[in-house]
Design a protein around this motif. Structure first.
Motif, PDB file in Angstrom:
ATOM      1  N   ASN A  54      13.412   7.880   8.036  1.00 29.12           N
ATOM      2  CA  ASN A  54      12.189   8.085   7.270  1.00 29.12           C
ATOM      3  C   ASN A  54      11.239   8.862   8.181  1.00 29.12           C
ATOM      4  N   GLU A  57       7.884   7.216   9.131  1.00 36.45           N
ATOM      5  CA  GLU A  57       8.010   6.152  10.134  1.00 36.45           C
ATOM      6  C   GLU A  57       8.193   6.745  11.518  1.00 36.45           C
ATOM      7  N   SER A 101      -2.030   2.391   8.104  1.00 38.25           N
ATOM      8  CA  SER A 101      -1.359   1.697   7.016  1.00 38.25           C
ATOM      9  C   SER A 101      -2.293   1.507   5.829  1.00 38.25           C
ATOM     10  N   ASN A 105      -1.745   4.827   2.733  1.00 38.78           N
ATOM     11  CA  ASN A 105      -0.878   4.439   1.624  1.00 38.78           C
ATOM     12  C   ASN A 105       0.592   4.671   1.999  1.00 38.78           C
ATOM     13  N   GLN A 107       3.181   2.810   1.862  1.00 33.83           N
ATOM     14  CA  GLN A 107       4.216   2.316   0.954  1.00 33.83           C
ATOM     15  C   GLN A 107       4.692   3.418   0.015  1.00 33.83           C
ATOM     16  N   TYR A 109       5.304   6.320   0.816  1.00 32.76           N
ATOM     17  CA  TYR A 109       6.245   7.154   1.573  1.00 32.76           C
ATOM     18  C   TYR A 109       7.471   6.375   2.032  1.00 32.76           C
ATOM     19  N   GLY A 110       7.654   5.172   1.526  1.00 27.86           N
ATOM     20  CA  GLY A 110       8.839   4.391   1.853  1.00 27.86           C
ATOM     21  C   GLY A 110       8.737   3.564   3.112  1.00 27.86           C
ATOM     22  N   GLU A 112       7.842   0.241   5.002  1.00 27.84           N
ATOM     23  CA  GLU A 112       7.646  -1.163   4.667  1.00 27.84           C
ATOM     24  C   GLU A 112       6.357  -1.662   5.296  1.00 27.84           C
ATOM     25  N   VAL A 113       5.516  -2.258   4.466  1.00 32.65           N
ATOM     26  CA  VAL A 113       4.233  -2.789   4.910  1.00 32.65           C
ATOM     27  C   VAL A 113       4.253  -4.290   4.683  1.00 32.65           C
ATOM     28  N   GLY A 115       1.982  -6.513   3.816  1.00 27.71           N
ATOM     29  CA  GLY A 115       1.348  -7.006   2.602  1.00 27.71           C
ATOM     30  C   GLY A 115       0.351  -8.108   2.898  1.00 27.71           C
TER      31      GLY A 115
END
Length: 124
Positions: A54, A57, A101, A105, A107, A109-110, A112-113, A115
């Motif tokens: 990714n 990342e 983060s 945004n 998430q 772009y794939g 993992e956050v 939450g």
């Protein structure tokens, strides 16, 4: 002895880097359990699966690593002459990552956050 301690610290560093390398490259964690020869096998796996990376990342991880390096080895020694306390660069890097983060945004772009985190005490 000093040599033994240095070798132990180097081994710990290699283990730590190897266990987090898939995050830095943006490749999914290896599913196979590696026993003997784990370190070289992990890096071979990462090299073979770079096409799955990714790019967001990878860019975020390596830019934060660059900020940490630049801050610790260039900015902090310069600031030591001005300020009486050390600059907590790892904490600053964490704040930068949280801001990236939140405002970036990630998430979408794939990436993992974590939450939301639960508040209060767990039920008994």
């Amino acid at each position: 002895s000093d040599v033994f301690v240095d070798a132990f610290v180097a081994g710990c560093a290699i283990h730590g880097i190897t266990s987090q390398a898939h995050h830095m490259v943006g490749v999914p964690k290896p599913k196979a359990k590696f026993d003997v020869g784990k370190v070289p096998r992990v890096y071979v796996y990462l090299a073979q699966n770079l096409w799955q990376s990714n790019r967001v990342e990878v860019a975020l991880a390596w830019s934060l690593l660059a900020v940490l390096y630049f801050g610790d080895f260039i900015f902090s020694p310069w600031l030591k002459n001005i300020c009486r306390f050390p600059v907590p660069m790892p904490l600053i890097v964490i704040f930068i990552a949280i801001a990236a983060s939140y405002f970036g945004n990630l998430q979408a772009y794939g990436v993992e956050v974590l939450g939301g985190l639960p508040t209060g005490l767990p039920p008994f």
